[in-house]
Design an enzyme around this catalytic site. Sequence first.
Site: not given
Length: 477
Positions: A83, A86, A234, A449
């Site tokens: 995603d 990571d 999430y 990120e």
Amino acid sequence: MASPPRPRPVLLLLLLLLAVGAAALRLSAAAHDYADALHKSILFFEGQRSGKLPADQRISWRRDSALRDGAADGVDLTGGYYDAGDNVKFGFPMAFTTTLMAWGIIDFGRSMGPHLAEATRAVRWATDYLLKATAVPGVVYVQVGDASRDHACWERPEDMDTPRAVYKVDHAHPGSDVAAETAAALAAASIVFRSSDPPYSQRLLDRAVAVFEFADTHRGAYSSSLHDAVCPFYCDFSGYQDELLWGAAWLHKASRKREYREYIKRNEEVLMGKDDYFQFFRANAENFICTLLPGISSHPQIQYSPGGLLFKVGGSNMQHVTSLSFLLLAYSNYLSHANAHVSCGTSAASPAQLKGVAKRQVDYILGDNPLEMSYMVGYGSRYPRRIHHRGSSLPSIRAHPARIGCKAGTAYYLSPQPNPNLLVGAVVGGPTNITDAFPDSRPVFQQSEPTTYINAPLLGLLAYFSTHPNPSDWSDG
């Protein structure tokens, strides 16, 4: 090192899809190569691939990874996308990403030109995985990887040795939110492949129907069923009702079956407390659009920086910028087709004004900002060099064949040196305050990120502005 929170425009997207037929900031004078940015934004997804990479892989510093995902549980869960920076595969943002990429192709694919094929391949890499994740009736596999253990390491996906734990929702552990989001992704993608690959399109639609039925029959939030695994990464804090309506909306659009429209009408009243033949959705869509318009909005959570960037409180800001800009563009087209405008109290906004606000945000991302830097890696002469991304920041397998262990990567994480591997097309979180400041620092993950769901809405935006770069081009919607 945690990933940024999942974006929450899902209900808003539903409202826009159902509405209508479904003072702007200044426009930058700088010329951008939107087609090149589109190509790069699609290329980014190749850098996020998990599993066995194809022979035509263009992000060449990546290698095969996670080839045994699901094996310990007797299922094949290889493939899909990581995603963010990571090495976890989170099903919720992957489904959302897929839906937004598909929607961009549905509405703006005609503007993608030679990039349509690669955008479609990016969608298929996700849907092939989602088909695997929903292959067992009554089960949706929603995550691969122990997120806490993964985030405690800084290692390449090709090296990772953290637990590849598998998490699922089923009748005993419901997850209507993630399941309905997955159904929406499959349904939207079925439209993308309807002409080019009818059998695959039908397979996606059939699976979407089954997954939505499961989501609706076994109601519950996956944040409750799988709290320790999915939170705080999430979590779904607003309930699963919006995803059920969202899934039904895409199934209605994909299947053309009235039962899904009736489902929305019936459950709109039950879940949202309204009916009135969808007028509630249109009113809310227009009210929300008004909150995004500079000079009109007085919403406390929506602001604009001195340099013109839309700023919404909470998390990685560019996820809001790209999603909300896509909403403005999509809704402006619906307004154009209906020969309508948005009423904002005593003011009114035309479709062209909505497009102007959306374009200003895209231009800011591409370099029209006080720092004169692009927030898309590889676009322009100045862009983030120290992004919060494991594979990009560690030496490639080609440069360093020996394994780099969990904690051995910390030195690279803390290094002030630029990342050795360019993740072309990645858009980072960007400024997270109202000052337009950006430190380009790897540890500041909220700003540095990249994520798949930042890039996904950009496909439609960049496609449209590549063929409609000037206000004079917007009269046709």
